[in-house]
Scaffold this motif. Structure first.
Motif, PDB file in Angstrom:
ATOM      1  N   SER A 105       0.798  -1.222   0.000  1.00 10.96           N
ATOM      2  CA  SER A 105       0.000   0.000   0.000  1.00 10.96           C
ATOM      3  C   SER A 105       0.835   1.278   0.000  1.00 10.96           C
ATOM      4  O   SER A 105       0.304   2.367  -0.218  1.00 10.96           O
ATOM      5  N   VAL A 106       2.135   1.159   0.246  1.00  9.04           N
ATOM      6  CA  VAL A 106       2.981   2.361   0.205  1.00  9.04           C
ATOM      7  C   VAL A 106       3.304   2.772  -1.231  1.00  9.04           C
ATOM      8  O   VAL A 106       3.912   3.820  -1.454  1.00  9.04           O
ATOM      9  N   THR A 107       2.900   1.956  -2.197  1.00 10.03           N
ATOM     10  CA  THR A 107       3.232   2.232  -3.599  1.00 10.03           C
ATOM     11  C   THR A 107       2.812   3.624  -4.068  1.00 10.03           C
ATOM     12  O   THR A 107       3.611   4.318  -4.708  1.00 10.03           O
ATOM     13  N   PRO A 108       1.579   4.083  -3.809  1.00  7.70           N
ATOM     14  CA  PRO A 108       1.199   5.411  -4.310  1.00  7.70           C
ATOM     15  C   PRO A 108       2.086   6.536  -3.804  1.00  7.70           C
ATOM     16  O   PRO A 108       2.460   7.438  -4.564  1.00  7.70           O
ATOM     17  N   LEU A 109       2.442   6.490  -2.511  1.00  6.45           N
ATOM     18  CA  LEU A 109       3.291   7.546  -1.959  1.00  6.45           C
ATOM     19  C   LEU A 109       4.672   7.502  -2.595  1.00  6.45           C
ATOM     20  O   LEU A 109       5.209   8.539  -3.011  1.00  6.45           O
ATOM     21  N   LEU A 129      -3.907  14.387  -1.210  1.00  6.97           N
ATOM     22  CA  LEU A 129      -4.902  14.116  -0.170  1.00  6.97           C
ATOM     23  C   LEU A 129      -5.382  12.666  -0.239  1.00  6.97           C
ATOM     24  O   LEU A 129      -5.534  11.994   0.782  1.00  6.97           O
ATOM     25  N   ALA A 130      -5.616  12.191  -1.470  1.00  4.49           N
ATOM     26  CA  ALA A 130      -6.074  10.806  -1.646  1.00  4.49           C
ATOM     27  C   ALA A 130      -5.017   9.821  -1.159  1.00  4.49           C
ATOM     28  O   ALA A 130      -5.331   8.811  -0.512  1.00  4.49           O
ATOM     29  N   ILE A 131      -3.754  10.115  -1.460  1.00  4.83           N
ATOM     30  CA  ILE A 131      -2.659   9.254  -1.002  1.00  4.83           C
ATOM     31  C   ILE A 131      -2.597   9.238   0.520  1.00  4.83           C
ATOM     32  O   ILE A 131      -2.460   8.170   1.144  1.00  4.83           O
ATOM     33  N   ALA A 132      -2.712  10.416   1.129  1.00  3.64           N
ATOM     34  CA  ALA A 132      -2.640  10.509   2.592  1.00  3.64           C
ATOM     35  C   ALA A 132      -3.790   9.747   3.249  1.00  3.64           C
ATOM     36  O   ALA A 132      -3.586   9.001   4.218  1.00  3.64           O
ATOM     37  N   VAL A 133      -5.005   9.924   2.727  1.00  2.00           N
ATOM     38  CA  VAL A 133      -6.169   9.240   3.291  1.00  2.00           C
ATOM     39  C   VAL A 133      -6.051   7.729   3.092  1.00  2.00           C
ATOM     40  O   VAL A 133      -6.347   6.933   4.001  1.00  2.00           O
ATOM     41  N   ALA A 134      -5.589   7.320   1.905  1.00  2.00           N
ATOM     42  CA  ALA A 134      -5.428   5.894   1.626  1.00  2.00           C
ATOM     43  C   ALA A 134      -4.388   5.273   2.556  1.00  2.00           C
ATOM     44  O   ALA A 134      -4.582   4.163   3.078  1.00  2.00           O
ATOM     45  N   LEU A 135      -3.290   5.977   2.798  1.00  2.00           N
ATOM     46  CA  LEU A 135      -2.270   5.464   3.715  1.00  2.00           C
ATOM     47  C   LEU A 135      -2.820   5.336   5.133  1.00  2.00           C
ATOM     48  O   LEU A 135      -2.522   4.371   5.846  1.00  2.00           O
ATOM     49  N   ALA A 136      -3.632   6.319   5.538  1.00  2.26           N
ATOM     50  CA  ALA A 136      -4.257   6.243   6.856  1.00  2.26           C
ATOM     51  C   ALA A 136      -5.152   5.006   6.957  1.00  2.26           C
ATOM     52  O   ALA A 136      -5.158   4.296   7.972  1.00  2.26           O
ATOM     53  N   GLY A 137      -5.908   4.749   5.888  1.00  2.00           N
ATOM     54  CA  GLY A 137      -6.746   3.554   5.857  1.00  2.00           C
ATOM     55  C   GLY A 137      -5.933   2.286   5.934  1.00  2.00           C
ATOM     56  O   GLY A 137      -6.307   1.318   6.623  1.00  2.00           O
ATOM     57  N   MET A 138      -4.769   2.262   5.256  1.00  6.34           N
ATOM     58  CA  MET A 138      -3.904   1.087   5.296  1.00  6.34           C
ATOM     59  C   MET A 138      -3.324   0.863   6.687  1.00  6.34           C
ATOM     60  O   MET A 138      -3.198  -0.272   7.149  1.00  6.34           O
ATOM     61  N   LEU A 248      -6.784  -0.957  -5.485  1.00  9.54           N
ATOM     62  CA  LEU A 248      -7.979  -1.808  -5.528  1.00  9.54           C
ATOM     63  C   LEU A 248      -7.606  -3.265  -5.292  1.00  9.54           C
ATOM     64  O   LEU A 248      -8.379  -4.027  -4.711  1.00  9.54           O
ATOM     65  N   GLU A 249      -6.402  -3.650  -5.714  1.00 12.95           N
ATOM     66  CA  GLU A 249      -5.928  -5.006  -5.445  1.00 12.95           C
ATOM     67  C   GLU A 249      -5.796  -5.229  -3.945  1.00 12.95           C
ATOM     68  O   GLU A 249      -6.186  -6.278  -3.416  1.00 12.95           O
ATOM     69  N   VAL A 250      -5.251  -4.226  -3.253  1.00 15.07           N
ATOM     70  CA  VAL A 250      -5.085  -4.321  -1.806  1.00 15.07           C
ATOM     71  C   VAL A 250      -6.439  -4.396  -1.105  1.00 15.07           C
ATOM     72  O   VAL A 250      -6.610  -5.102  -0.113  1.00 15.07           O
ATOM     73  N   LEU A 251      -7.408  -3.670  -1.629  1.00 16.08           N
ATOM     74  CA  LEU A 251      -8.738  -3.641  -1.035  1.00 16.08           C
ATOM     75  C   LEU A 251      -9.501  -4.942  -1.277  1.00 16.08           C
ATOM     76  O   LEU A 251     -10.117  -5.500  -0.368  1.00 16.08           O
ATOM     77  N   LEU A 252      -9.459  -5.438  -2.512  1.00  9.92           N
ATOM     78  CA  LEU A 252     -10.252  -6.613  -2.882  1.00  9.92           C
ATOM     79  C   LEU A 252      -9.607  -7.932  -2.465  1.00  9.92           C
ATOM     80  O   LEU A 252     -10.313  -8.905  -2.178  1.00  9.92           O
ATOM     81  N   GLY A 253      -8.267  -7.976  -2.431  1.00  3.10           N
ATOM     82  CA  GLY A 253      -7.571  -9.225  -2.129  1.00  3.10           C
ATOM     83  C   GLY A 253      -8.013  -9.893  -0.839  1.00  3.10           C
ATOM     84  O   GLY A 253      -8.364 -11.084  -0.825  1.00  3.10           O
TER      85      GLY A 253
END
Length: 292
Positions: A105-109, A129-138, A248-253
């Motif tokens: 999940s660190v890939t986007p950053l 912002l999307a990257i920051a929020v996604a990292l928080a979710g991870m 999405l792979e991280v989310l669905l897997g």
């Protein structure tokens, strides 16, 4: 300048690629005898055969020339694909699907930072912002499973760190190469490198016919085809956008592993996944609005 229609098509291709990647964990859990290096070998073999067949069908006698034309970008991209192919499957045999994907999940950053440094690409505020929020979710997803990670699982997560590093470098290479250079041959090269490296370590081969059938599906539908889709999509998406959609792979897997293999995710995994999904939807809705 990419047209709105072309951007939407690329968006659908990347969503399809990430969705297909996400089935790796649940299918791997159905294997009987094949493990570790052997899984990586068979998957790479079938992916390579599929991509080679697709190239021969599309380019016929010029297919070999396409491989040579990929040049240094193709070689670097091929090595990065090989690193991802090897690290992903080996990590899955050592730790849970969720832990493997969370490391990714660190890939986007990482991709955004490299795009800013190497491509001098301006990253818009909504994407940061999307990257920051996604990292928080991870992080939230990750918190639920850390207490149960043993030494082998920790080693698997360490192996998995090769995936986001190689993925980020690969995305930068794809963007650096530009729209005119076809880097689908790099997927073939990655499969060949991965297969050759893994074969000696996989001996003696123990996969049953049941396992080989599953590994063929993994090689074609989970690896070869979606990687080709990503290469095509990368021509019309920004580097951070590619890696964000890849989440999405991280989310669905973990969801597929839960439904198909009984790996029940923690409540934090589901809640964090919802945050990741919200970040992705937020970013893409704003992007589509800007295209209109």
């Amino acid at each position: 300048m990419t047209s709105p229609a072309t951007h939407r098509k690329a968006l659908l291709l990347m969503i399809s690629a990430a969705s297909l990647w996400s089935i790796a964990g649940v299918l791997t859990r159905q294997l009987h005898a094949a493990h570790g290096f052997e899984v990586t070998f068979w998957r790479s073999l079938f992916a390579g055969l599929f991509v080679a067949g697709a190239m021969l069908w599309q380019h016929r006698s010029q297919a070999l020339g396409k491989v040579a034309a990929a040049g240094r970008f193709g070689l670097i991209s091929g090595v990065m694909w090989a690193v991802m192919f090897c690290c992903f499957m080996i990590a899955l045999t050592m730790t849970t699907v969720a832990n493997t994907l969370i490391v990714m999940s660190v890939t986007p950053l990482l991709t955004a930072v490299l795009a800013w440094m190497i491509l001098h690409q301006k990253i818009v505020l909504r994407t940061w912002l999307a990257i920051a929020v996604a990292l928080a979710g991870m992080v939230w997803m990750f918190a639920g499973g850390m207490s149960s990670v043993d030494a082998t699982g920790l080693a698997g997560m360490l192996v998995a760190t090769g995936i986001p590093i190689a993925m980020s470098v690969n995305v930068i290479v794809l963007k650096k190469a530009g729209k005119s250079l076809d880097l689908i041959p790099a997927v073939l090269l990655g499969a060949v490198i991965s297969g050759v490296l893994m074969l000696p370590l996989a001996m003696p081969l123990q996969a049953s016919p049941h396992d080989v059938a599953i590994l063929a599906v993994l090689g074609v539908l989970q690896l070869g085809f979606p990687c080709m889709l990503m290469v095509s999509a990368s021509r019309h998406l920004s580097a951070p956008e590619i890696s964000l959609l890849g989440l999405l792979e991280v989310l669905l897997g973990p969801i597929w592993a839960w439904l198909g293999a009984g790996e029940v995710p923690a409540h934090e995994t589901l809640a964090g996944g919802g945050i990741v999904l919200a970040a992705l939807v937020f970013n893409e809705l704003l992007a589509l609005k800007e295209d209109v």
